[in-house]
Design a protein around this motif. Structure first.
Motif, PDB file in Angstrom:
ATOM      1  N   ALA A  51     -24.325 -19.867  22.904  1.00 47.82           N
ATOM      2  CA  ALA A  51     -23.277 -19.871  21.888  1.00 47.82           C
ATOM      3  C   ALA A  51     -23.380 -20.996  20.869  1.00 47.82           C
ATOM      4  O   ALA A  51     -22.857 -20.885  19.765  1.00 47.82           O
ATOM      5  N   ALA A  52     -24.045 -22.103  21.238  1.00 46.74           N
ATOM      6  CA  ALA A  52     -24.036 -23.267  20.351  1.00 46.74           C
ATOM      7  C   ALA A  52     -25.269 -24.130  20.562  1.00 46.74           C
ATOM      8  O   ALA A  52     -26.047 -23.932  21.494  1.00 46.74           O
ATOM      9  N   ILE A  53     -25.400 -25.117  19.686  1.00 47.89           N
ATOM     10  CA  ILE A  53     -26.426 -26.143  19.808  1.00 47.89           C
ATOM     11  C   ILE A  53     -25.690 -27.458  20.043  1.00 47.89           C
ATOM     12  O   ILE A  53     -24.761 -27.792  19.301  1.00 47.89           O
ATOM     13  N   GLN A  54     -26.089 -28.169  21.084  1.00 48.99           N
ATOM     14  CA  GLN A  54     -25.505 -29.468  21.397  1.00 48.99           C
ATOM     15  C   GLN A  54     -26.471 -30.543  20.919  1.00 48.99           C
ATOM     16  O   GLN A  54     -27.629 -30.555  21.309  1.00 48.99           O
ATOM     17  N   LEU A  55     -25.979 -31.456  20.074  1.00 45.59           N
ATOM     18  CA  LEU A  55     -26.811 -32.521  19.532  1.00 45.59           C
ATOM     19  C   LEU A  55     -26.161 -33.857  19.852  1.00 45.59           C
ATOM     20  O   LEU A  55     -24.964 -34.039  19.608  1.00 45.59           O
ATOM     21  N   SER A 128     -21.780 -37.059  19.559  1.00 41.84           N
ATOM     22  CA  SER A 128     -22.007 -35.722  20.129  1.00 41.84           C
ATOM     23  C   SER A 128     -21.499 -34.678  19.151  1.00 41.84           C
ATOM     24  O   SER A 128     -20.350 -34.728  18.725  1.00 41.84           O
ATOM     25  N   LEU A 129     -22.369 -33.746  18.795  1.00 38.62           N
ATOM     26  CA  LEU A 129     -22.005 -32.658  17.888  1.00 38.62           C
ATOM     27  C   LEU A 129     -22.174 -31.327  18.606  1.00 38.62           C
ATOM     28  O   LEU A 129     -23.187 -31.090  19.263  1.00 38.62           O
ATOM     29  N   THR A 130     -21.175 -30.474  18.486  1.00 37.10           N
ATOM     30  CA  THR A 130     -21.264 -29.099  18.976  1.00 37.10           C
ATOM     31  C   THR A 130     -21.357 -28.212  17.748  1.00 37.10           C
ATOM     32  O   THR A 130     -20.433 -28.164  16.937  1.00 37.10           O
ATOM     33  N   LEU A 131     -22.477 -27.526  17.619  1.00 38.86           N
ATOM     34  CA  LEU A 131     -22.772 -26.726  16.437  1.00 38.86           C
ATOM     35  C   LEU A 131     -22.798 -25.256  16.845  1.00 38.86           C
ATOM     36  O   LEU A 131     -23.800 -24.777  17.399  1.00 38.86           O
ATOM     37  N   PRO A 132     -21.703 -24.511  16.590  1.00 43.36           N
ATOM     38  CA  PRO A 132     -21.684 -23.099  16.993  1.00 43.36           C
ATOM     39  C   PRO A 132     -22.692 -22.278  16.188  1.00 43.36           C
ATOM     40  O   PRO A 132     -22.826 -22.450  14.984  1.00 43.36           O
ATOM     41  N   LYS A 133     -23.370 -21.393  16.881  1.00 47.59           N
ATOM     42  CA  LYS A 133     -24.376 -20.550  16.228  1.00 47.59           C
ATOM     43  C   LYS A 133     -23.711 -19.537  15.312  1.00 47.59           C
ATOM     44  O   LYS A 133     -22.577 -19.126  15.531  1.00 47.59           O
TER      45      LYS A 133
END
Length: 147
Positions: A51-55, A128-133
């Motif tokens: 669902a997302a990319i965690q950076l 911490s970044l949560t980047l939803p696809k």
């Protein structure tokens, strides 16, 4: 044929100076003029879920207000500036091993994301970044009239 006097200690001294110069140019803690172009690059960790990319980026010693985070559908750009603290000691000698100055890191993303729905958290020097696809449009089925 002329005889040349060999002085091994002079050659060892010359080799030692060259090695010191090499290590000074590679060391991130030196302040030599040759090393001023080496920039601080925060280490990053990226993990992809369905669902997302965690950076995560490690930027210790900075406050959230000193960071500039910009997100496009294809990349994340993080920049900031570490301010130096001026210290004066009794004997007039100050030594620092921290790196101060501007930094910028651009991280390309493996898949497009929804940049208007990014969630960010900054705690203990870790960004911490949560980047939803990006949700691709569902495949539309269209009936074609043949005549």
């Amino acid at each position: 044929m002329a005889l040349i006097r060999w002085e091994p200690f002079r050659e060892i001294d010359s080799l030692q100076r060259e090695m010191n110069r090499l290590f000074e140019s590679l060391s991130p803690t030196t302040t030599s003029k040759e090393n001023l172009g080496v920039a601080f690059i925060p280490p990053a960790e990226i993990q992809e879920t369905p669902a997302a990319i965690q950076l995560k980026l490690e930027v210790p010693g900075m406050e959230a207000k000193d960071l500039d985070v910009q997100v496009t559908a294809e990349a994340v750009s993080i920049s900031g500036e570490r301010q130096s603290e001026t210290q004066t000691e009794e004997k007039g000698v100050t030594r620092t091993e921290f790196r101060y100055g501007n930094f910028r890191r651009v991280i390309p993303l493996p898949t497009p994301i929804q940049n208007d729905k990014v969630q960010a958290e900054y705690k203990n020097g870790i960004l911490s970044l949560t980047l939803p696809k990006f949700e691709a449009e569902k495949t539309k089925v269209v009936k074609v009239n043949l005549g």
